[in-house]
Write an enzyme that holds these catalytic residues in place. Structure first.
Site, PDB file in Angstrom:
ATOM      1  N   LYS A  40       2.436  -4.979   3.376  1.00  0.00           N
ATOM      2  CA  LYS A  40       2.415  -3.502   2.483  1.00  0.00           C
ATOM      3  C   LYS A  40       1.014  -3.252   2.428  1.00  0.00           C
ATOM      4  CE  LYS A  40       6.042  -2.271   3.008  1.00  0.00           C
ATOM      5  NZ  LYS A  40       6.509  -2.326   4.314  1.00  0.00           N
TER       6      LYS A  40
ATOM      7  N   HIS B 156       1.228 -11.149   9.482  1.00  0.00           N
ATOM      8  CA  HIS B 156       0.853 -11.360   8.155  1.00  0.00           C
ATOM      9  C   HIS B 156       0.462 -12.852   7.607  1.00  0.00           C
ATOM     10  CE1 HIS B 156       2.349  -7.700   7.345  1.00  0.00           C
ATOM     11  NE2 HIS B 156       3.693  -7.611   7.471  1.00  0.00           N
TER      12      HIS B 156
ATOM     13  N   SER C 263       5.035  -1.434  -3.418  1.00  0.00           N
ATOM     14  CA  SER C 263       5.473  -1.071  -2.079  1.00  0.00           C
ATOM     15  C   SER C 263       6.574  -2.288  -1.327  1.00  0.00           C
ATOM     16  CB  SER C 263       4.304  -1.004  -1.072  1.00  0.00           C
ATOM     17  OG  SER C 263       4.832  -0.491   0.095  1.00  0.00           O
TER      18      SER C 263
HETATM   19  S1  PPS Z   1       4.180  -3.807   6.709  1.00  0.00           S
HETATM   20  O1  PPS Z   1       5.754  -3.778   6.492  1.00  0.00           O
HETATM   21  O2  PPS Z   1       3.804  -4.978   5.954  1.00  0.00           O
HETATM   22  O3  PPS Z   1       4.017  -3.805   8.082  1.00  0.00           O
HETATM   23  O4  PPS Z   1       3.845  -2.657   5.742  1.00  0.00           O
HETATM   24  P1  PPS Z   1       2.340  -1.972   6.094  1.00  0.00           P
HETATM   25  O5  PPS Z   1       2.436  -0.856   7.148  1.00  0.00           O
HETATM   26  O6  PPS Z   1       1.380  -2.896   5.855  1.00  0.00           O
HETATM   27  O7  PPS Z   1       2.303  -1.103   4.626  1.00  0.00           O
HETATM   28  C1  PPS Z   1       3.187   0.108   4.546  1.00  0.00           C
HETATM   29  C2  PPS Z   1       2.559   0.912   3.267  1.00  0.00           C
HETATM   30  O8  PPS Z   1       1.506   1.642   3.916  1.00  0.00           O
HETATM   31  C3  PPS Z   1       1.776   3.159   3.882  1.00  0.00           C
HETATM   32  N1  PPS Z   1       1.403   3.873   4.873  1.00  0.00           N
HETATM   33  C4  PPS Z   1       0.521   4.740   4.771  1.00  0.00           C
HETATM   34  N2  PPS Z   1      -0.373   4.991   3.792  1.00  0.00           N
HETATM   35  C5  PPS Z   1      -1.494   6.135   4.074  1.00  0.00           C
HETATM   36  N3  PPS Z   1      -1.487   6.747   5.388  1.00  0.00           N
HETATM   37  C6  PPS Z   1      -0.751   6.224   6.175  1.00  0.00           C
HETATM   38  N4  PPS Z   1      -1.152   6.794   7.374  1.00  0.00           N
HETATM   39  C7  PPS Z   1       0.179   5.151   6.014  1.00  0.00           C
HETATM   40  N5  PPS Z   1       1.102   4.670   7.029  1.00  0.00           N
HETATM   41  C8  PPS Z   1       1.648   3.705   6.271  1.00  0.00           C
HETATM   42  C9  PPS Z   1       3.291   3.054   3.809  1.00  0.00           C
HETATM   43  O9  PPS Z   1       3.751   4.235   3.175  1.00  0.00           O
HETATM   44  C10 PPS Z   1       3.463   1.909   2.723  1.00  0.00           C
HETATM   45  O10 PPS Z   1       3.002   2.062   1.556  1.00  0.00           O
HETATM   46  P2  PPS Z   1       3.941   2.634   0.302  1.00  0.00           P
HETATM   47  O11 PPS Z   1       3.134   2.518  -0.787  1.00  0.00           O
HETATM   48  O12 PPS Z   1       5.421   2.093   0.111  1.00  0.00           O
HETATM   49  O13 PPS Z   1       4.230   3.960   0.624  1.00  0.00           O
END
Ligand code: PPS
Length: 278
Positions: free
Chosen positions: A31, A91, A121
């Site tokens: 996340k 991860h 998240s």
């Molecule tokens: S995972 O399942 O571990 O692969 O998730 P990961 O992609 O690492 O993290 C998901 C969170 O990143 C946010 N996210 C973004 N934030 C800003 N801009 C962009 N383009 C973007 N893409 C993904 C996503 O909404 C999750 O955070 P939260 O706080 O839950 O919204």
């Protein structure tokens, strides 16, 4: 390290995984911006051509090394069968990365995010991604986060472990909050690191295509193509909020104080710091 049950069944294949010289790994604690960085890298390697990046879902374009969930492709198998250059999601904490990545001196882009937003998240994700055990109440998950008993273990050990080797020439350490502040600046760091160059208009196009809004609307990056038996977006969408500071809407004053005290202890032996608001 605690790992999800189905993942553990493929663990031997993860540890003996054979990296290739030109592999690039995107590594994060869950996340922390993995999907965002994945979309950026796939766009870079396709010269910003959004028709090419629409060829498949993000989890097929940037396979997840240790992923092993019933009814879904196994990460190691997908990666082993890839003929083109691989961008690999993982991860794994630094000490559990398969040896061959180090032997081949593969490049690693590590993305770190502040623990309070990660916690919030991750709690939502635990509920919507069905492979996870029931996270219980937010308070219970909060305790598990600090104890390091949730999937992929301790956040602090993860971010500190990678921070220790950040000066190695094959490692780039990036912050989610910096990407939110100025995505173009951070993408330029990535370009320099992977020794790629792109014209300004392509860079601009990549920025526009990887905003939170654009990625939330894009079915190839928003995980909506995953069967609902694996991820239930009605419980919480994968692309949930994409901001810095949402923790303020979820942590009580008391929880925030406990977490601050925990973080002060955990982070006392490092100069690694995080931003908690935009
Ligand atoms: S995972 O399942 O571990 O692969 O998730 P990961 O992609 O690492 O993290 C998901 C969170 O990143 C946010 N996210 C973004 N934030 C800003 N801009 C962009 N383009 C973007 N893409 C993904 C996503 O909404 C999750 O955070 P939260 O706080 O839950 O919204």
């Amino acid at each position: 390290m605690p790992i999800l049950g189905p993942f553990s069944e493929n663990w031997a294949n993860v540890q003996r995984f054979q990296a290739r010289d030109d592999d690039i790994m995107i590594n994060t604690y869950p996340k922390s911006g993995t999907t965002w960085m994945s979309e950026i890298l796939d766009l870079i390697f396709n010269g910003g051509d959004t028709q090419k990046t629409a060829r498949g879902a993000i989890y097929d374009r940037v396979p997840f090394l240790e992923y092993a969930v019933p009814d879904m492709a196994i990460g190691t198998e997908t990666l082993n069968s890839m003929k083109t250059r691989r961008v690999i999601k993982s991860h794994l904490p630094v000490n559990l990365v398969p040896q061959s990545f180090w032997e081949k001196n593969c490049k690693v882009i590590y993305v770190a995010r502040n623990p309070k937003d990660v916690l919030v998240s991750y709690y939502h994700f635990y509920q919507m991604a069905i492979v996870h055990p029931d996270p219980g109440t937010f308070e219970e998950f909060f305790q598990g986060f600090m104890e390091g008993t949730i999937a992929f273990g301790s956040w602090s050990q993860h971010v500190k472990g990678w921070w220790k080797i950040r000066q190695q020439s094959n490692v780039l350490y990036i912050f989610y909050e910096d990407m939110l502040e100025d995505a173009k600046r951070e993408i330029k760091k990535v370009l320099k690191f992977i020794e790629e160059d792109l014209p300004e208009d392509v860079l601009e196009k990549i920025c526009q295509h990887t905003t939170f809004k654009a990625m939330k609307e894009n079915k190839m990056s928003n995980y909506s193509t995953v069967p609902s038996s694996v991820m239930d977006h009605n419980i919480s969408p994968f692309m949930r909020k994409g901001i810095c500071g949402d923790w303020k809407n979820h942590l009580t004053v008391a929880q925030n104080e406990i977490l601050d005290a925990y973080l002060e202890r955990e982070m006392s032996d490092t100069d690694l710091t995080f931003r908690y608001q935009e």
